[in-house]
Design an enzyme around this catalytic site. Sequence first.
Site, PDB file in Angstrom:
ATOM      1  N   HIS A   2      37.785  32.870  34.779  1.00  0.00           N
ATOM      2  CA  HIS A   2      37.738  34.310  35.074  1.00  0.00           C
ATOM      3  C   HIS A   2      36.290  34.759  34.851  1.00  0.00           C
ATOM      4  O   HIS A   2      35.574  34.196  34.017  1.00  0.00           O
ATOM      5  CB  HIS A   2      38.680  35.010  34.093  1.00  0.00           C
ATOM      6  CG  HIS A   2      38.901  36.461  34.341  1.00  0.00           C
ATOM      7  ND1 HIS A   2      38.000  37.420  33.964  1.00  0.00           N
ATOM      8  CD2 HIS A   2      39.942  37.126  34.904  1.00  0.00           C
ATOM      9  CE1 HIS A   2      38.477  38.616  34.287  1.00  0.00           C
ATOM     10  NE2 HIS A   2      39.647  38.467  34.877  1.00  0.00           N
TER      11      HIS A   2
ATOM     12  N   ASP B 132      40.073  30.376  26.445  1.00  0.00           N
ATOM     13  CA  ASP B 132      40.506  31.691  26.940  1.00  0.00           C
ATOM     14  C   ASP B 132      42.012  31.591  27.218  1.00  0.00           C
ATOM     15  O   ASP B 132      42.427  31.023  28.224  1.00  0.00           O
ATOM     16  CB  ASP B 132      39.709  32.023  28.214  1.00  0.00           C
ATOM     17  CG  ASP B 132      40.287  33.222  28.963  1.00  0.00           C
ATOM     18  OD1 ASP B 132      41.304  33.796  28.507  1.00  0.00           O
ATOM     19  OD2 ASP B 132      39.729  33.579  30.015  1.00  0.00           O
TER      20      ASP B 132
ATOM     21  N   GLN C 150      46.066  34.048  29.837  1.00  0.00           N
ATOM     22  CA  GLN C 150      47.283  33.838  30.646  1.00  0.00           C
ATOM     23  C   GLN C 150      48.223  32.833  30.003  1.00  0.00           C
ATOM     24  O   GLN C 150      49.224  32.459  30.621  1.00  0.00           O
ATOM     25  CB  GLN C 150      46.900  33.341  32.049  1.00  0.00           C
ATOM     26  CG  GLN C 150      46.066  34.299  32.857  1.00  0.00           C
ATOM     27  CD  GLN C 150      46.833  35.546  33.286  1.00  0.00           C
ATOM     28  OE1 GLN C 150      48.054  35.568  33.310  1.00  0.00           O
ATOM     29  NE2 GLN C 150      46.107  36.608  33.607  1.00  0.00           N
TER      30      GLN C 150
ATOM     31  N   LYS D  22      48.461  41.700  28.174  1.00  0.00           N
ATOM     32  CA  LYS D  22      49.111  40.667  28.989  1.00  0.00           C
ATOM     33  C   LYS D  22      50.232  39.999  28.187  1.00  0.00           C
ATOM     34  O   LYS D  22      50.845  39.036  28.622  1.00  0.00           O
ATOM     35  CB  LYS D  22      48.087  39.617  29.429  1.00  0.00           C
ATOM     36  CG  LYS D  22      47.012  40.168  30.379  1.00  0.00           C
ATOM     37  CD  LYS D  22      46.065  39.073  30.807  1.00  0.00           C
ATOM     38  CE  LYS D  22      44.781  39.590  31.410  1.00  0.00           C
ATOM     39  NZ  LYS D  22      44.911  40.149  32.762  1.00  0.00           N
TER      40      LYS D  22
ATOM     41  N   CYS E 274      39.089  38.350  40.077  1.00  0.00           N
ATOM     42  CA  CYS E 274      37.969  38.134  39.134  1.00  0.00           C
ATOM     43  C   CYS E 274      37.638  36.652  38.988  1.00  0.00           C
ATOM     44  O   CYS E 274      37.256  36.189  37.905  1.00  0.00           O
ATOM     45  CB  CYS E 274      38.241  38.745  37.767  1.00  0.00           C
ATOM     46  SG  CYS E 274      38.375  40.528  37.804  1.00  0.00           S
TER      47      CYS E 274
HETATM   48  N1  PLP Z   1      40.640  35.598  31.328  1.00  0.00           N
HETATM   49  C1  PLP Z   1      41.708  35.423  32.108  1.00  0.00           C
HETATM   50  C2  PLP Z   1      42.211  34.043  32.381  1.00  0.00           C
HETATM   51  C3  PLP Z   1      42.353  36.534  32.672  1.00  0.00           C
HETATM   52  O1  PLP Z   1      43.423  36.373  33.447  1.00  0.00           O
HETATM   53  C4  PLP Z   1      41.854  37.831  32.390  1.00  0.00           C
HETATM   54  C5  PLP Z   1      42.469  39.015  33.030  1.00  0.00           C
HETATM   55  O2  PLP Z   1      43.044  38.947  34.086  1.00  0.00           O
HETATM   56  C6  PLP Z   1      40.754  37.955  31.551  1.00  0.00           C
HETATM   57  C7  PLP Z   1      40.170  36.826  31.055  1.00  0.00           C
HETATM   58  C8  PLP Z   1      40.201  39.306  31.201  1.00  0.00           C
HETATM   59  O3  PLP Z   1      41.153  40.006  30.450  1.00  0.00           O
HETATM   60  P1  PLP Z   1      40.943  41.539  30.064  1.00  0.00           P
HETATM   61  O4  PLP Z   1      40.643  42.254  31.337  1.00  0.00           O
HETATM   62  O5  PLP Z   1      42.250  41.930  29.448  1.00  0.00           O
HETATM   63  O6  PLP Z   1      39.826  41.596  29.088  1.00  0.00           O
END
Ligand code: PLP
Length: 410
Positions: A127, A204, A207, A230, A368
Site C-alpha cells: 500500500h 503491515d 488487512q 478495518k 492506493c
Molecule cells: N496498508 C494496507 C495493506 C491497507 O489496506 C491500508 C488501507 O487500505 C493501509 C495500509 C492504510 O490504512 P489507513 O488508511 O487506515 O491508515
Amino acid sequence: MIKNAIKTIEEVRLDFPILEREVNGKKLVYFDNGATTQKPKVVVDAINDYYSNQNSNIHRGVHTLSQEATSAYEEARIKIQEFIGAKHSHEIILTTGTTGSVNLLAHSFSKAFLKEGDEIIISAMEHHSNIVPWQMICQERGCKLKIAPMNNKGEIIYDEFLNLLSSKTKLAALVHVSNTLGTINPVKNIIKDAHKVGAKVFIDGAQAVSHDVVNVQELDADFYCFSGHKLFGPTGTGVLYGKEELLNQMPPYQGGGDMIKTVTFEKTTYNELPHKFEAGTPNIVGGIGLGVAIDYINSVGFDFIKKQEEELLIYATNKLKAIDGLKIVGEANEKASVISFIVEGIHPYDIGVILDKTGVAVRTGHHCTQPIMDFFEIPGTIRASFSFYNTNHEVDYFVSMLERAINMLK
Ligand code: PLP
C-alpha cells in the site's frame, strides 16, 4: 484469547445495524470491507456511552471521570495486547491508523538505526502508506529502497526476496495481506530469513488482523501495525506494536504533553513506553471503542470468521470466473477474502457507479497500490472484499447486478 464461535450468521448480521439500510432504494450489499469494516452496535453504543457518561481527559486527572476514562483506555490497550499476543501492554502504541503507525516507525526507527548506505526492503504489493514513508526516509538518510518482486499470480517471488537480503538490510517492511490482491504473504518465513542477516522486520497487518489470529510473538515480528477501523472499531485509531527493547532505543516521534517526564527550558526527559510515543490528548473514545470491537470479535471467534470468509471467497471466485471477459487480478494460493477483477473493454469506475445504483458497494481504482496497477498494466480494478457478516445470497445478487452492468456497458 480467542473463544469459539457461538453465533449464527443471522445473529451476527443483527449486530450490525447498517446492514439493514437501503441504498438507492435497494438493500445495501457492503463489499468494501477492505476500505473499512462496519461497526457492531456494541461499538456504536460504547462511543455514545463514553460521551454521555465518561467524557474527560485521561492520565492526568484525579477526578472520577478522568480516572474512569483512563482505566477504560488502558484496559483497551491490554485487550489489544492480548489480541495480538504481545508480551507487554506497553509495547502497544496507540496511533491514528496504519498510516500513522508507519510514519511513526519510519521517523523513529530511522533516527535510531539507519545510516547512509543501509537498505530497506519492501515488496511490489505494498500500500502507498508502506512505500512513501520509506522513500522519504531513504531520501533523508541516504538509504536504498529495494523491492521484492512478485509473480503474475500476485505472490512474492521468494528466492528474489532472499537474494535482496544482505548485511546492508536494516529493515524488511512488508504487507501481511495485500489489500488489492488478497495475497497472504509468508510473513513467518520472511521474518525468520530477514533475522538471519540481522535485519529487523515490520509487518503491515492492516488487512490481516480482521481475517485470522495474529500472534506477534509467535511470528517474532519486531514491529507490527494495523488500523482500528478495518477491525470493526472507530476511525482514527490504530496500533503500532514494537518489541520493548527496540522501542526503548528509538526516540519519540512527536513532542508535547503526556510523552514527557520532566520539562525545563534547558532539558526535557521523556516518559516511559508507551507514552513516549503518544504525545498529546489521544483519540480516547476511539481507543475504548477499539477495545470493545476486540471483545466483539472474540465473542464471534475466528473459527466462525475464517470459515465464513473462506466459503465466500471460493463461492464468489467461482461465480465471477464464469463471467465472459472477466479476469481476476491476484490469484495467490494463499488468499484472504478479497477479489480484484477487471472486465475486458469496460472501465472499473463505470461498473462501480452502476453497482452503487443497485445498492452494491464495491471499490474501484488503484486501491492506493499504483505499482500493482503498473505491474499488471491496468488503470485499476473493481474490488469486492468480504467480511464474515456477508452471505452467499449477497454474492448471488452482486453477480447478477454485475452481469447486468456489463451488458449495459458492452
Ligand atoms: N496498508 C494496507 C495493506 C491497507 O489496506 C491500508 C488501507 O487500505 C493501509 C495500509 C492504510 O490504512 P489507513 O488508511 O487506515 O491508515
